[in-house]
Design a protein around this motif. Structure first.
Motif, PDB file in Angstrom:
ATOM      1  N   LEU A 182      34.836 -40.225  25.421  1.00 50.09           N
ATOM      2  CA  LEU A 182      35.492 -39.294  26.337  1.00 50.09           C
ATOM      3  C   LEU A 182      35.806 -39.969  27.667  1.00 50.09           C
ATOM      4  CD1 LEU A 182      33.416 -36.041  25.703  1.00 50.09           C
ATOM      5  CD2 LEU A 182      35.367 -36.958  24.439  1.00 50.09           C
ATOM      6  N   GLU A 183      34.890 -40.803  28.132  1.00 47.61           N
ATOM      7  CA  GLU A 183      35.104 -41.516  29.388  1.00 47.61           C
ATOM      8  C   GLU A 183      36.284 -42.482  29.279  1.00 47.61           C
ATOM      9  OE1 GLU A 183      32.695 -44.581  32.378  1.00 47.61           O
ATOM     10  OE2 GLU A 183      31.643 -43.545  30.763  1.00 47.61           O
ATOM     11  N   ARG A 184      36.408 -43.141  28.144  1.00 40.82           N
ATOM     12  CA  ARG A 184      37.448 -44.151  27.979  1.00 40.82           C
ATOM     13  C   ARG A 184      38.811 -43.545  27.684  1.00 40.82           C
ATOM     14  NH1 ARG A 184      34.272 -48.784  24.362  1.00 40.82           N
ATOM     15  NH2 ARG A 184      32.737 -49.335  25.988  1.00 40.82           N
ATOM     16  N   THR A 185      38.828 -42.339  27.133  1.00 40.87           N
ATOM     17  CA  THR A 185      40.113 -41.725  26.767  1.00 40.87           C
ATOM     18  C   THR A 185      40.527 -40.597  27.687  1.00 40.87           C
ATOM     19  OG1 THR A 185      39.063 -40.120  25.270  1.00 40.87           O
ATOM     20  CG2 THR A 185      39.705 -42.264  24.329  1.00 40.87           C
ATOM     21  N   GLY A 186      39.575 -40.017  28.402  1.00 43.82           N
ATOM     22  CA  GLY A 186      39.883 -38.876  29.255  1.00 43.82           C
ATOM     23  C   GLY A 186      40.022 -37.576  28.495  1.00 43.82           C
ATOM     24  N   LEU A 187      39.673 -37.579  27.209  1.00 40.51           N
ATOM     25  CA  LEU A 187      39.766 -36.382  26.389  1.00 40.51           C
ATOM     26  C   LEU A 187      38.512 -35.532  26.508  1.00 40.51           C
ATOM     27  CD1 LEU A 187      41.159 -37.988  23.091  1.00 40.51           C
ATOM     28  CD2 LEU A 187      42.455 -36.637  24.749  1.00 40.51           C
ATOM     29  N   THR A 188      38.641 -34.255  26.210  1.00 40.89           N
ATOM     30  CA  THR A 188      37.476 -33.403  26.058  1.00 40.89           C
ATOM     31  C   THR A 188      36.945 -33.590  24.639  1.00 40.89           C
ATOM     32  OG1 THR A 188      38.735 -31.514  25.209  1.00 40.89           O
ATOM     33  CG2 THR A 188      38.482 -31.704  27.616  1.00 40.89           C
ATOM     34  N   ALA A 189      35.735 -33.075  24.368  1.00 43.78           N
ATOM     35  CA  ALA A 189      35.178 -33.185  23.024  1.00 43.78           C
ATOM     36  C   ALA A 189      36.083 -32.494  22.009  1.00 43.78           C
ATOM     37  CB  ALA A 189      33.774 -32.593  22.980  1.00 43.78           C
TER      38      ALA A 189
END
Length: 229
Positions: A182-189
């Motif tokens: 999530l940190e590397r992609t900026g996505l939510t779960a």
């Protein structure tokens, strides 16, 4: 970091200190304890603090579990047990073998949003709860493998190494749980598992879905660019 249960809680409590609590009250207390632990983790929370915050005595808490360790284990097991039941109910209600994998992964994402990074860190850092996590992660990988095999048998998926695909899902689940992905992609779960579902289904597709009415229209512009057919 290893979670350290309250040292005062290591010794089994005498029967005389245990208080009988009616079933409804017990279930409510367990739900409240679960909410606190899933939100804040369990390393720094003591039985004294839990009793104060829940407005009950320590004796009442010890009627739920004889030690803090046992209470944490009960909460962790309950979390995975309830999440698994909810996910399976949703999967069984979906007749389309392709969409069942998507429903399963979406359910995992929903379950993961119920707990914090603090709980995850404590869970994987404390061996008894880490073992529960590993057991359930392995079960998730096996379930994905089963769903893939069911899709292959019905002709919805092309034949491939289902075990490999299942392990990819297991690794992704762990990466999302830890927060690294999530940190590397900026996505939510939830977004991460939606994307994983798209990637997995595109890779597994037998090609039959291209002939389904409205299949192309149902895909968003983002999907059409990121996963062209």
């Amino acid at each position: 970091m290893t979670a350290q249960p309250d040292s005062r809680d290591r010794r089994p409590r005498r029967t005389a200190r245990r208080r009988v609590v009616d079933t409804r009250r017990r279930d409510e207390l367990l739900r409240q304890v679960e909410a606190i632990i899933l939100t804040e983790g369990f390393t720094a929370v003591t039985m004294d603090e839990l009793a104060q915050r829940l407005g009950c005595s320590k004796a009442t808490l010890y009627s739920l579990a004889s030690t803090k360790e046992q209470l944490v284990l009960a909460v962790t097991r309950a979390f995975f047990r309830e999440a698994t039941a909810e996910i399976e109910q949703a999967v069984q209600a979906e007749p389309d073998p392709r969409q069942r994998i998507r429903v399963y992964l979406a359910g995992v994402g929903t379950a993961m949003r119920r707990h914090s990074h603090a709980f995850y860190d404590d869970m994987v850092g404390y061996e008894p709860t880490a073992q529960i996590y590993r057991t359930n992660s392995a079960a998730a990988a096996r379930r994905v493998h089963e769903l893939i095999e069911e899709g292959v048998q019905t002709g919805a998926f092309r034949a491939l190494n289902g075990h490999f695909a299942a392990q990819v899902v297991a690794v992704t689940i762990d990466a999302v749980q830890s927060g690294v992905l999530l940190e590397r992609t900026g996505l939510t779960a939830g977004d991460a598992f939606s994307e994983l579902g798209d990637l997995l289904l595109d890779g597994l597709s037998s090609g039959q879905s291209t002939s389904e009415p409205g299949a192309t229209a149902a895909r968003s512009p983002r999907d059409q660019v990121s996963a062209p057919r």
